[in-house]
Write a protein that holds these residues in place. Sequence first.
Motif, PDB file in Angstrom:
ATOM      1  N   GLY A  32       3.955  -2.203  -1.705  1.00  0.00           N
ATOM      2  CA  GLY A  32       3.956  -1.120  -0.727  1.00  0.00           C
ATOM      3  C   GLY A  32       4.580  -1.539   0.590  1.00  0.00           C
ATOM      4  N   ASP A  33       4.932  -0.548   1.369  1.00  0.00           N
ATOM      5  CA  ASP A  33       5.550  -0.749   2.677  1.00  0.00           C
ATOM      6  C   ASP A  33       4.568  -0.325   3.758  1.00  0.00           C
ATOM      7  OD1 ASP A  33       7.072  -0.901   4.929  1.00  0.00           O
ATOM      8  OD2 ASP A  33       8.758   0.255   4.161  1.00  0.00           O
ATOM      9  N   LYS A  36       5.799   2.626   5.922  1.00  0.00           N
ATOM     10  CA  LYS A  36       5.686   3.937   5.294  1.00  0.00           C
ATOM     11  C   LYS A  36       4.241   4.401   5.240  1.00  0.00           C
ATOM     12  CE  LYS A  36       9.832   3.524   2.396  1.00  0.00           C
ATOM     13  NZ  LYS A  36      10.346   3.493   0.999  1.00  0.00           N
ATOM     14  N   ALA A  37       3.316   3.430   5.072  1.00  0.00           N
ATOM     15  CA  ALA A  37       1.896   3.794   5.038  1.00  0.00           C
ATOM     16  C   ALA A  37       1.426   4.352   6.378  1.00  0.00           C
ATOM     17  CB  ALA A  37       1.060   2.580   4.654  1.00  0.00           C
TER      18      ALA A  37
END
Length: 308
Positions: A32-33, A36-37
């Motif tokens: 995950g990034d 972006k979260a």
Amino acid sequence: MGKYLLRRILQMIPVVLGTTLLVYALVFALPGDPVKAMFGDKPVNQAVAAQIRAEYNLDKPFIIQYLLFLKNALTLDFGNTFAGQPVIDEIGRAFPVTIRLALMAFVFEAVFGVIFGIISGLNKGRWGDTVILIISLLLISVPTFVTGFIMQYLVGVKWRLLPVTAGNDPGFVDLLMPAIVLGSVSMAYIIRLTRGEISSNMNEDYVRTARAKGMGRRQVFMRHVLRNSLIPVVTYLGQDLGALMGGAMISETIFNVHGIGYLTYQSILKGESNMVVSIVTLLTLIFVITNLIVDLLYAALDPRIRYA
């Protein structure tokens, strides 16, 4: 003594560096990034995302990020969270809560562990010894989160003796149930350790010699047996005090205690690498310093170490 102290301090350095490097690598490898979260379901503006990555050094290779973290950590500058708050301030708000929780768990496990261990050791083979051993085995075998949910339901919901959750600014009563859950496993180990040492020392030659000289059973126990039996217990307690700080995550999550463990859990979910590594670094320092103090106490008592 001076050489021993210097050697132990030098051994601490690779432990701290290795731990921070390992944790930083694990956080870096999480899928995950984190940028972006931060935006959630909203569309991500690439220019803004690139600016955030540059601000938090997320656009740099792993080893560069780690070296920059170490450089800033030497001045206690752990950077900012993605919300713009200084990491050290967030830790400073959560740390006192975890310290209170760990100290309460420490007192609980030390007092009740030694008391029940003495009772069990002096009554070896009797029904009281059997009951205590069964309870301690259950506490060791059952996972902490299961013990926490059982106590939460029985003590908090069904019997309403203690608060179910602690919240932001918990008091003594709010932290009592989380502290019992946190210290329950260590208490079981202390019970078994104390029992084994007492039952073993009761059969030593020096006990028979003291009894032959006319000393009463109580006097022999207090002056000789108990003192010798508590040496490994004190060592275990000294090491466990640092471990309680790191082991508070499960208890704090179950009982909604906003301490270091809860903050670590939330930071992992958000991908706050600086926060996670900063917390682990501080906990590692506490653990190794606690171990150093215990070793120094042993060195002061044992001439074989003191003059090594």
